[in-house]
Write an enzyme that holds these catalytic residues in place. Structure first.
Site, PDB file in Angstrom:
ATOM      1  N   ARG A 129       0.864  -1.180   0.000  1.00 43.24           N
ATOM      2  CA  ARG A 129       0.000   0.000   0.000  1.00 43.24           C
ATOM      3  C   ARG A 129       0.904   1.234   0.000  1.00 43.24           C
ATOM      4  O   ARG A 129       2.070   1.168   0.402  1.00 43.24           O
ATOM      5  CB  ARG A 129      -0.899   0.021   1.235  1.00 43.24           C
ATOM      6  CG  ARG A 129      -1.837  -1.183   1.348  1.00 43.24           C
ATOM      7  CD  ARG A 129      -2.629  -1.114   2.636  1.00 43.24           C
ATOM      8  NE  ARG A 129      -3.579  -2.223   2.778  1.00 43.24           N
ATOM      9  CZ  ARG A 129      -3.310  -3.379   3.370  1.00 43.24           C
ATOM     10  NH1 ARG A 129      -2.094  -3.569   3.877  1.00 43.24           N
ATOM     11  NH2 ARG A 129      -4.216  -4.331   3.458  1.00 43.24           N
ATOM     12  N   LYS A 146      -1.835  -1.977   7.494  1.00 39.92           N
ATOM     13  CA  LYS A 146      -3.245  -1.743   7.785  1.00 39.92           C
ATOM     14  C   LYS A 146      -3.710  -2.704   8.872  1.00 39.92           C
ATOM     15  O   LYS A 146      -3.405  -3.894   8.834  1.00 39.92           O
ATOM     16  CB  LYS A 146      -4.085  -1.935   6.518  1.00 39.92           C
ATOM     17  CG  LYS A 146      -5.543  -1.534   6.678  1.00 39.92           C
ATOM     18  CD  LYS A 146      -6.277  -1.643   5.356  1.00 39.92           C
ATOM     19  CE  LYS A 146      -7.729  -1.206   5.496  1.00 39.92           C
ATOM     20  NZ  LYS A 146      -8.470  -1.332   4.222  1.00 39.92           N
ATOM     21  N   HIS A 171      -2.560   2.030  -5.743  1.00 41.07           N
ATOM     22  CA  HIS A 171      -3.255   0.817  -5.305  1.00 41.07           C
ATOM     23  C   HIS A 171      -3.513  -0.133  -6.470  1.00 41.07           C
ATOM     24  O   HIS A 171      -3.639  -1.351  -6.258  1.00 41.07           O
ATOM     25  CB  HIS A 171      -4.568   1.180  -4.607  1.00 41.07           C
ATOM     26  CG  HIS A 171      -4.892   0.255  -3.477  1.00 41.07           C
ATOM     27  ND1 HIS A 171      -4.157   0.195  -2.310  1.00 41.07           N
ATOM     28  CD2 HIS A 171      -5.873  -0.679  -3.332  1.00 41.07           C
ATOM     29  CE1 HIS A 171      -4.668  -0.710  -1.495  1.00 41.07           C
ATOM     30  NE2 HIS A 171      -5.707  -1.263  -2.092  1.00 41.07           N
ATOM     31  N   ARG A 211      -0.781  -2.604  -6.618  1.00 42.40           N
ATOM     32  CA  ARG A 211      -0.972  -3.666  -5.606  1.00 42.40           C
ATOM     33  C   ARG A 211      -1.976  -4.698  -6.120  1.00 42.40           C
ATOM     34  O   ARG A 211      -1.748  -5.916  -6.006  1.00 42.40           O
ATOM     35  CB  ARG A 211      -1.455  -3.038  -4.298  1.00 42.40           C
ATOM     36  CG  ARG A 211      -1.850  -4.023  -3.203  1.00 42.40           C
ATOM     37  CD  ARG A 211      -2.201  -3.241  -1.940  1.00 42.40           C
ATOM     38  NE  ARG A 211      -3.032  -3.992  -1.009  1.00 42.40           N
ATOM     39  CZ  ARG A 211      -2.576  -4.794  -0.063  1.00 42.40           C
ATOM     40  NH1 ARG A 211      -1.281  -4.985   0.064  1.00 42.40           N
ATOM     41  NH2 ARG A 211      -3.398  -5.413   0.770  1.00 42.40           N
ATOM     42  N   HIS A 253      -3.986  -9.679   4.209  1.00 43.96           N
ATOM     43  CA  HIS A 253      -5.428  -9.795   4.411  1.00 43.96           C
ATOM     44  C   HIS A 253      -5.724 -10.720   5.587  1.00 43.96           C
ATOM     45  O   HIS A 253      -5.083 -11.760   5.741  1.00 43.96           O
ATOM     46  CB  HIS A 253      -6.107 -10.356   3.156  1.00 43.96           C
ATOM     47  CG  HIS A 253      -6.158  -9.388   2.014  1.00 43.96           C
ATOM     48  ND1 HIS A 253      -6.415  -9.769   0.716  1.00 43.96           N
ATOM     49  CD2 HIS A 253      -5.978  -8.044   1.977  1.00 43.96           C
ATOM     50  CE1 HIS A 253      -6.398  -8.701  -0.070  1.00 43.96           C
ATOM     51  NE2 HIS A 253      -6.139  -7.651   0.684  1.00 43.96           N
ATOM     52  N   TYR A 282      -9.789 -11.407  -6.344  1.00 44.70           N
ATOM     53  CA  TYR A 282      -8.891 -11.432  -7.500  1.00 44.70           C
ATOM     54  C   TYR A 282      -9.174 -12.615  -8.421  1.00 44.70           C
ATOM     55  O   TYR A 282      -8.774 -12.601  -9.587  1.00 44.70           O
ATOM     56  CB  TYR A 282      -7.434 -11.462  -7.032  1.00 44.70           C
ATOM     57  CG  TYR A 282      -7.062 -10.215  -6.265  1.00 44.70           C
ATOM     58  CD1 TYR A 282      -6.922  -8.990  -6.916  1.00 44.70           C
ATOM     59  CD2 TYR A 282      -6.879 -10.249  -4.885  1.00 44.70           C
ATOM     60  CE1 TYR A 282      -6.618  -7.839  -6.210  1.00 44.70           C
ATOM     61  CE2 TYR A 282      -6.574  -9.094  -4.174  1.00 44.70           C
ATOM     62  CZ  TYR A 282      -6.438  -7.900  -4.839  1.00 44.70           C
ATOM     63  OH  TYR A 282      -6.134  -6.759  -4.142  1.00 44.70           O
TER      64      TYR A 282
END
Length: 381
Positions: free
Chosen positions: A239, A264, A328, A331, A354, A363
């Site tokens: 990120r 994050k 982003h 990414r 994640h 994805y």
């Protein structure tokens, strides 16, 4: 067969009626529970909420625990605030908001709002959003002195006004978060608003570009520093904020990994380091000689987030990519290209940081390796 103490249970909820805090008690009809309920302090049935109500006082709450102990399991997940403090964040002070000049008639956040943001160490960005959103809400109802008089219907009416103004779903969700923060965290009445609905979350697919497009962006970038920034965002799936927080010590050339600290959700993780990129990073280091952060601004501090956006946009223009490319998107492209190359989804999940594979599974909807094996009906003989 009579129900046992394990089978009996009651649920406690926060209810506010005429600015008075009440304890709502929900349970399935049972003679034992009915008899115990009647021994509480002036219980009454609320048709509106479908709950037994008693005044929310420390004594009444203690009575519930004492009288139902060993008789029924007491579900308090909707009643007590137990979210952890954000231990990873640095010390937060919102003094700039406390001490700012206020226009006549403007209603400022209560001091308790500021204190709770500081005590729980919310990020400064979140604090700014919550303060701005909550002040807009309380100034919408400026004539209502006691904020406890604002109930679910007033909140719903306010959110409806935002919809009519054309505010985005994101804006409305942030407003709900700020309002709930005050009533449920500051006033410690969690999950009090049962009828306040959020906008439906739009299921949009991530935007990606091809590997060839990324390679053109990198190859046509004349600045070694900018080239490293583009390559790192793509090759490690970082990120933008994670890139800016990278320190020289986070690059491990022996293990060919990059340590992402406090990404994050305040989680640490390890991602990939490209062999091709490592040579560029070494050349960049010899030229720019950063001291603390891998990428530093003119003053030696962190590099500017806005500058990263501009670097990506200029590189995409040089590479003649028609769509708007953001940090982003690199990414997203990293994850998609790994998936198309046959990388296990669980590894991609770990590389991206994640918490759940459900987030990473998006994805699978845009990877084209499977689609390429399907013959288009127009091309069928």
């Amino acid at each position: 067969m009579k129900p046992t103490s394990r089978e009996r249970h009651i649920t406690l909820k926060h209810i506010l009626i005429d600015s008075q805090r009440m304890i709502g008690i929900k349970f399935y009809p049972d003679k034992v529970l009915d008899a115990l309920i009647k021994t509480l302090d002036h219980p009454r049935w609320s048709e509106q909420y479908g709950l037994i109500l008693i005044k929310n006082t420390p004594k009444n709450l203690q009575d519930i625990f004492e009288k139902f102990k060993g008789v029924a399991w007491i579900n308090v997940q909707h009643f007590f605030t137990n979210r952890p403090v954000f231990a990873g964040n640095s010390l937060l002070s919102v003094d700039e908001y406390r001490k700012r000049p206020i226009k006549a008639g403007f209603r400022q956040c209560p001091e308790a709002f500021y204190q709770k943001l500081e005590i729980r160490k919310y990020s400064l960005n979140t604090a700014r959003v919550y303060i701005g959103m909550f002040e807009r809400f309380i100034n919408h109802y400026r004539t209502v002195e006691n904020l406890l008089e604002l109930g679910e219907q007033e909140i719903i009416n306010y959110l409806q006004s935002l919809v009519l103004e054309g505010k985005s779903d994101s804006y409305i969700n942030q407003s709900i978060n700020a309002i709930k923060f005050y009533y449920e965290v500051v006033l410690e009445m969690p999950n009090r608003f049962y009828r306040v609905e959020r906008p439906f979350k739009k299921e949009s697919l991530p935007k990606v570009i091809s590997k060839e497009s990324v390679l053109r962006m990198i190859a046509l970038c004349p600045n070694i520093k900018h080239r490293c920034i583009i390559a790192l965002l793509y090759s490690s799936g970082l990120r933008r904020a994670e890139l800016l927080n990278l320190k020289i010590s986070d690059i491990d050339s022996e293990r060919m990994t990059i340590r992402v600290s406090q990404g994050k959700g305040k989680k640490d993780r390890v991602s990939l380091l490209s062999k091709r990129l490592l040579e560029d990073l070494r050349q960049y280091y010899r030229i720019w000689k950063p001291v603390t952060y891998l990428f530093e601004g003119p003053d030696g501090g962190q590099y500017s987030a806005t500058s990263v956006v501009k670097i990506i946009a200029r590189a995409a223009k040089r590479a003649k990519i028609s769509q708007r490319v953001t940090p982003h998107m690199l990414r997203h492209s990293f994850a998609t290209h790994l998936l198309e190359a046959g990388t296990d989804l669980r590894y991609i999940q770990a590389l991206l940081g994640h918490s759940s594979t459900r987030t990473t599974e998006v994805y699978t909807h845009i990877a084209v390796n499977g689609l390429s094996r399907i013959q288009n009906p127009l091309d069928l003989d």
